[in-house]
Every structure is written in structure tokens, then in C-alpha cells.
Design an enzyme around this catalytic site. Structure first.
Site, short mmCIF file in Angstrom:
data_model
loop_
_atom_site.label_atom_id
_atom_site.label_comp_id
_atom_site.label_asym_id
_atom_site.label_seq_id
_atom_site.Cartn_x
_atom_site.Cartn_y
_atom_site.Cartn_z
N GLY A 330 -66.97 -10.31 -1.92
CA GLY A 330 -66.46 -11.35 -2.81
C GLY A 330 -66.88 -12.74 -2.35
O GLY A 330 -67.89 -12.93 -1.67
N SER A 331 -66.06 -13.74 -2.67
CA SER A 331 -66.48 -15.14 -2.55
C SER A 331 -66.67 -15.66 -1.13
O SER A 331 -67.26 -16.72 -0.94
CB SER A 331 -65.49 -16.04 -3.28
OG SER A 331 -65.57 -15.83 -4.68
#
Length: 724
Positions: A330-331
Site C-alpha cells: 500500500g501507500s
């Protein structure tokens, strides 16, 4: 001439002649057998063999006794020399019932007083008198001996000696090598587990401890050592034969292993992890604290986990998720995308872009808030965690450059950190849309340790350090020491690039629009990056939906100006989202990072006030007094007078309003759990090994098993919780 018939009859009826003939024939057979025996005996005497067996060796073996001299398995220590795993011995009790089992002068070596045996054993085993008497009176009256199941196994030396003091006829013990894990849940999957393994050897069936998971497995040859042997000739009574010498080959003990883990931080992390696990019930939870200058792992943990001392939770989850699980990060991956763009000179922070959504290769990519923030500069994409902004950054960087930096940061390769079962990771990079989504952590699978290795480059002036959990190996006999020095695996970015990325991570924490404001710690500057990664469906088609079906994460570096610590936490699918993911993760991140920074600053005042005393082995009265001194309420579980286990463990961090559970010798009894939290009830289940069903939320108002009842008297125990 024909013989008269009457003469022939007389010849047949002559008994004397018949006996002579029969006797001669029998004598011939007897002489033949005798000569055969003499020949056979002479052959055996001369050759010493019969039926291809060496009689000399076989006869000698009747008087030879061989004993294994078991090598001591090496001890595993933390960074400060505190024992994490060490050799021990446990005992199993059994009773001989056969009345033919007697000794010299017909001394009775079997159980003669079953009532007394039941009374004494019930004081030290988690069985009541009735249960013990039932075992001492089996249906088959020809039973030679009986055991007492799991209740009679794994006994400590203290309990064995206490039982022996009662001088019970017919009660005996077997000795088993064991591995002691005094800290209980303590980086359990990383340290691993060693168990007994019976191997047939030339001398005996020797029980050896063998590592079956974690560092106990990967370093088994280092820790195990080599067994020795003692050979002696004995008579039928077990005494050494005169004019014989014992042959002895000494055992070679295993080497001691020192880790980089700091017990103070590790124990605190375990407490914080357990609290979050209990409150929010994530399916998985990982956390690692590292020194980025050296790559040394100071604390590491995961949930689900297990207690190697009691075995609680062992059957549920064997995999070390820090290295064995690959996932889409993810981020937090945007940290590396930003670093690559800055390092390659492709980052234009003042260039505006339209946030919200973008279509690449036929795929529409959205920002996490769907609508975006209008037209904003790329400098805001990182603190806002804008997916669309990072697609623009990846496009400017170029697919080949970005893939090159992914490999520079050593993703898609094992870290070789000595933890077992490590995965390589993978990437999906064929289409333009695949390349775009990797910029914000989708389409690429990593491990926690790969992320930690990459983060070290950001925190360490561009120098990427291999994660290290072993610091040295010491031979206890010679003192020879093998040190594991910090190992730099790459320099993927420049010092200037690392500094700029750290500055952007500060914006995440301190800009009012940053996604990491919850991770601010008064008195310290913290650089962070948050992440929310989608989870692929089991069939590989698309991603799961729902507010909790994500892997939530945060990475933090502190002090931000020159990080001495990197802390990375991931949480998968919390079942109770009564708080935001950021708030949940901050319950681990903030106190642990602050504790580490306080230690570094020389502030240990918190530690001296919050450490659980060691009360194991003490009398109940002494243990209660020690706990009262710490303003803790002691809850006794058991009918005995000596503490055999405790919860929390010695030196574990004590939180406010935490109960101290003390398990004594004797039969286990049910305490009054009214008013207990779910966390306390789970600790009771862990300590006793009993399955307790919890219904409702809040605090305990009902329990199916009444106070002071024997825990073994109920197949199931149910407690009901209600909110106040």
C-alpha cells in the site's frame, strides 16, 4: 532247502537278538550325534561365531552399559545478556502397581498406600484425589504401571523434589531434556522452538533437543552441540566389574547465541501488541523496531503468536509472517517512489495536477477519498497520500527507471536475515496500469523485512543495511566469539535524496493535512508515512470490499533529523473498528517509539516503575506481598503454597489496573472473574491452558464455573460480559 516253518517263527520271536540289533543301531546314531555336537562346539569355540553372530561381542554386550552424555544446547540471549531460551530438564511422574515388583529382601517397590499417593499428588498435580485414585485403580488388575496424562508431565525439579520428600512407595520419575523459555511470549516465531527428538544411536535411544522453527531451527547446528558417551562393564546388579575401566567421550556443548533484541523494548512491544489484539481483533498484526544505522532488530513481534513455555497457541499459526508472508504494502511504498523520483531528478514538487482520478492503460485509478483535493502541487501528494499524484510521479520517472530502483532497494530478493521460511516477493509489471499502481504499493508483493531493509536507506543517508537479529556466537568452552557485523547491502539513493524524503515524511506528521498527525510524540520530531493496502480476493479476481478489509500500516523514523529508530507496523483486517486504523496503530507506535527515544536519552524512570517482579518459585504469601508492593492485586489459581507460573511474566511492563495471575502447585482452581475485562480472561485461559468461551462485550458479570471449583471438573467454561 526249505526251512521248516516252526524254525522261522522261532527266529522272529528271539527277543535277545532284536535288542542287540536295536541297541547297535541306537549306539550308532548316538555316536553320530555326539561327533556332530563335538564338531559344532569345536567350530564355535575356535571361530567365535554362530549363525553369523560374533559370540564374543554378544557375551561382552551382556555386561556393557552405555550411557549418553547429553550435550547442553546453547543458550539464546538478548542484547543485554538476558536468557531468552535455555536448557532445562522436566520430569514425568508414574506409579508402579504390580505387586511382583520387589527389590532386595523383598522390599516393596510398588504403590502400597493409594490413598496417601492420591493425597500427596493432588497437592502438586492439576488433578484432584478422585481422579488420581481412579488412575491408581485401573480396570485391568494386571497393569504394571500407570501415568497421569499431561498433568503428570513437564514437572519442574522443585515439584519433583517436593513429591519425593513424601517418600511414596511405587512413585517414580522419568527425566526429559527440555527447552526453557522464561519470557513466555517473546518474539516467539522469530526465536522459534526446540523440542525433544528421540534418535536411535549405537549406545542408546538418546533424546535430543532439535530446533523445529525460527532461529532455533536455522541455527540448530550451532546450538545443538554433540552428545558424548560413557561405556562401562557391569554385573547383573549394576556394579562395575573389577579390573575394568570406564570409557568416556565427553559431550561437546552447543554454542551460545546473542541476539540484537532488547528485552526492555521487546517485552513492552508484546504487551502493546496483546492489548491491540484483544481490543480490535486483527487477523494479523506485525511490528518491527530497528536501528537503521546497523540494521539491528531491537524488537519484533507478530499476532497470532504462541507461548513456547506453555504451548498455548502453538497449533494455530507456525509461520513467521515477518519473512514468510508477502503482501501488497500500500501507500508506505510511496516512500520509495518519491525517493526514486528525487534521486533520478524527475520530481517536480511545484507542478500542479488534477487529483481525484486518472485513467492509465484503460484502468481508472482513484484517490483514497474518491473526489481528491482539486488541482494541487505534487509536493502535497505525499503528505495527502494521493494515489493519482504518485501515478504522475511514476509516469515522469519512467517504467524502466522505477523498476530499476525497485531492484536497487533490494525488493524481489530475500534479505537473508537468518529468519526461517523467507519469501522473495513478486511484481506484476507487464501493462502500463500495472506499472502505475506499483507506485502506491499495489501489484508488488513484499515482506516486512524487505520493507525494513529498504527503510534503512531512507533513515541512514542512502546506505541500505541488511536486517540483523544475531549479534554474535560464543563457544562456552574456548570463549571463541564470532561476531555478526552490520552489513550494507546497497546504496540505492544519495544522502541528499534521503534527507529530502525524511523532510517529506515530517510533513505527513506535522502538516494539518497530513495523514500521520496521530503519530506526533511531544518532545521528539517524528517522520512517518501511512498506508492502506487493498487485499486481493482468494480467487485472485479483484480486491475485497468493506471498511476493515485492508492492511493498514505506518512507518516512523525518529528523531527525524537523524533517525536512530525505524518502527514499522502492519495490521490486517481488524474485526472491531471501534477506532480509526490510525488511532489503533498509534496505540502501539507512540508508546513504543517514545520508550525507545526515552531510553536513548537516558530516561529510564518509566521502566523502574512498571516492571513486573519475578515471583515464580516463591511462596504464595511472599508473592502476594511483592505484588502488593507494586500496587497489584494477586489472583491465586491453584490449591498449593508455591508459585509455579505467573502472568504477567517477570520484567514485563505493567499497565494500569492490570491483574497479576499466580498459578500455584496443586490442583488448578477457578477464580472469581466478576468485573474482569476480556483481556484478563484471555490471560487466564493462556495461563491454565483451558478453553474459555467468552460471550458479550464489556466486563464479566457471570461465570459458568463457580469460584474455587476445580478447573478440570468442567469440560467447558463460559463467561458472560456486559457493558456497564
Amino acid at each position: 532247502m526249505k526251512v521248516p516253518r516252526n524254525k522261522r517263527l522261532m527266529g522272529k520271536r528271539n527277543p535277545r537278538r532284536n535288542r542287540q540289533r536295536f541297541g547297535g543301531f541306537f549306539l550308532f546314531i548316538l555316536v553320530g550325534v555326539f561327533l556332530l555336537f563335538v564338531f559344532r562346539f569345536s567350530y564355535i569355540v575356535i571361530s567365535g561365531h554362530v549363525n553369523d553372530e560374533n559370540l564374543t561381542k554378544k557375551a561382552s554386550a551382556l555386561y556393557e552399559s552405555s550411557t549418553v552424555l547429553r550435550a547442553k544446547r546453547g543458550t539464546i540471549y538478548d542484547a543485554n545478556g538476558t536468557e531468552i531460551a535455555e536448557d532445562s530438564t522436566t520430569y514425568s511422574v508414574y506409579a508402579v502397581l504390580d505387586k511382583n515388583y520387589t527389590g532386595i529382601n523383598h522390599k516393596k517397590l510398588y504403590v502400597t498406600d493409594k490413598a496417601k499417593v492420591a493425597k500427596v499428588l493432588s497437592q502438586y498435580l492439576p488433578l484432584d484425589r478422585a481422579a488420581i485414585l481412579k488412575r491408581l485403580n485401573p480396570a485391568n488388575d494386571k497393569t504394571f504401571q500407570v501415568e497421569f496424562g499431561s498433568a503428570g508431565k513437564g514437572l519442574s525439579l522443585t515439584i519433583k523434589q517436593a513429591i519425593e520428600k513424601a517418600n511414596l512407595n511405587g512413585i517414580y520419575f522419568t527425566e526429559t531434556p527440555a527447552r526453557l523459555y522464561p519470557n513466555g511470549i517473546f518474539a516467539s516465531h522469530q526465536i522459534g522452538l526446540a523440542q525433544t527428538n528421540t534418535k536411535a544411536t549405537k549406545v542408546a535411544n538418546a533424546q535430543n533437543l532439535v530446533g523445529i522453527m525460527g532461529l532455533e531451527k536455522t541455527l540448530n547446528s550451532t546450538l545443538a552441540g554433540t552428545n558424548g558417551v560413557k561405556e562401562v562393564k557391569e554385573d547383573s546388579y549394576g556394579y562395575q566389574l573389577p579390573n575394568t575401566k570406564a570409557k568416556k567421550k565427553a559431550a561437546k556443548n552447543g554454542k551460545n547465541v546473542y541476539l540484537t533484541l532488547d528485552s526492555r523494548l521487546q517485552t513492552y512491544l508484546e504487551t502493546l501488541m496483546s492489548n491491540v489484539q484483544t481490543k480490535y481483533q486483527p487477523k494479523q498484526l506485525n511490528a518491527v523496531l530497528m536501528n537503521p544505522k546497523t540494521g539491528q532488530i531491537l524488537a519484533a513481534s507478530q499476532r497470532p503468536t504462541f507461548n513456547p513455555e506453555t504451548g498455548s497457541g502453538l497449533g494455530n499459526f507456525w509461520r513467521d509472517t515477518l519473512v514468510g508472508d508477502s503482501y501488497e504494502p500500500g501507500s508506505v511504498m510511496k516512500t520509495f517512489t518519491l525517493a526514486a523520483a528525487i534521486d533520478k531528478g524527475k520530481y517536480q514538487p511545484n507542478t500542479n495536477y488534477q487529483s481525484g482520478q486518472i485513467t492509465i492503460g484503460g484502468t481508472t485509478i482513484h484517490d483514497w477519498n474518491q473526489t481528491g483535493w482539486g488541482s494541487i502541487p505534487l509536493s502535497k501528494a505525499f503528505p495527502l497520500s494521493s494515489n493519482v499524484g504518485f501515478v504522475h510521479i511514476e509516469q515522469a520517472l519512467g517504467k524502466d527507471n522505477w523498476l530499476n530502483y525497485i531492484k536497487k532497494f533490494q525488493f524481489l530478493s530475500k534479505t537473508n536475515s537468518l529468519l526461517s521460511g523467507e519469501a522473495n516477493g513478486s511484481i506484476q509489471y507487464e501493462h502500463t496500469s500495472d506499472q502505475a499502481v506499483t507506485s502506491f504499493g499495489q501489484g508488488i508483493n513484499v515482506t516486512v523485512m524487505q520493507m525494513m531493509q529498504g527503510f534503512s536507506a531512507i533513515a541512514n543517508d542512502g546506505k541500505e543495511m541488511q536486517p540483523q537479529i544475531v549479534s554474535k556466537v560464543v563457544d562456552p568452552v574456548t570463549g571463541k566469539t564470532t561476531k555478526y557485523k552490520p552489513h550494507q547491502v546497497a546504496t540505492p539513493i544519495s544522502k541528499s535524496t534521503a534527507s529530502q524524503v525524511l523532510s517529506a515524511m515530517e510533513d505527513v506528521t506535522y502538516k494539518d493535512y497530513g495523514t500521520g498527525t496521530a503519530y506526533q510524540i511531544p518532545g521528539y520530531k517524528i517522520a512517518t508515512k501511512t498506508g492502506t493496502a487493498q487485499i486481493s480476493n482468494a480467487n485472485g479476481a479483484g480486491y475485497m470490499t468493506g471498511d476493515n478489509n485492508y492492511i493498514f500500516s505506518v512507518v516512523g523514523m525518529a528523531p527525524a533529523s537523524d533517525p536512530k529508530y525505524v518502527l514499522y507496523i502492519t495490521m490486517k483486517q481488524p474485526q472491531d473498528m471501534s477506532q480509526s486504523a490510525t488511532e489503533i496503530l498509534s496505540e502501539i507506535f507512540n508508546p513504543l517509539m517514545k520508550r525507545a527515544l526515552d531510553y536513548d536519552a537516558g530516561d529510564t524512570t518509566t521502566e523502574s516503575k512498571t516492571m513486573m517482579p519475578n515471583i515464580t518459585g516463591k511462596s504464595v504469601s511472599a508473592a502476594t506481598a511483592a505484588l502488593k508492593k507494586e500496587n497489584l492485586q494477586a489472583v491465586q489459581i491453584g490449591t498449593g503454597d508455591t508459585v509455579v507460573q505467573q502472568m504477567p511474566l517477570a520484567n514485563e511492563v505493567i499497565l494500569d489496573d492490570q491483574r497479576a495471575l499466580i498459578l500455584t502447585n496443586g490442583a488448578m482452581t477457578m477464580p472469581d472473574v466478576t468485573g474482569w475485562s476480556k483481556s484478563d480472561v484471555l490471560k487466564l485461559a493462556e495461563l491454565t491452558g483451558k478453553q474459555i468461551t467468552i460471550k458479550g462485550t464489556g466486563y464479566v458479570t457471570k461465570q459458568s464455573l463457580s469460584e474455587k471449583s476445580l478447573l478440570n471438573s468442567a469440560k467447558t467454561i463460559t463467561v458472560t460480559l456486559s457493558k456497564p
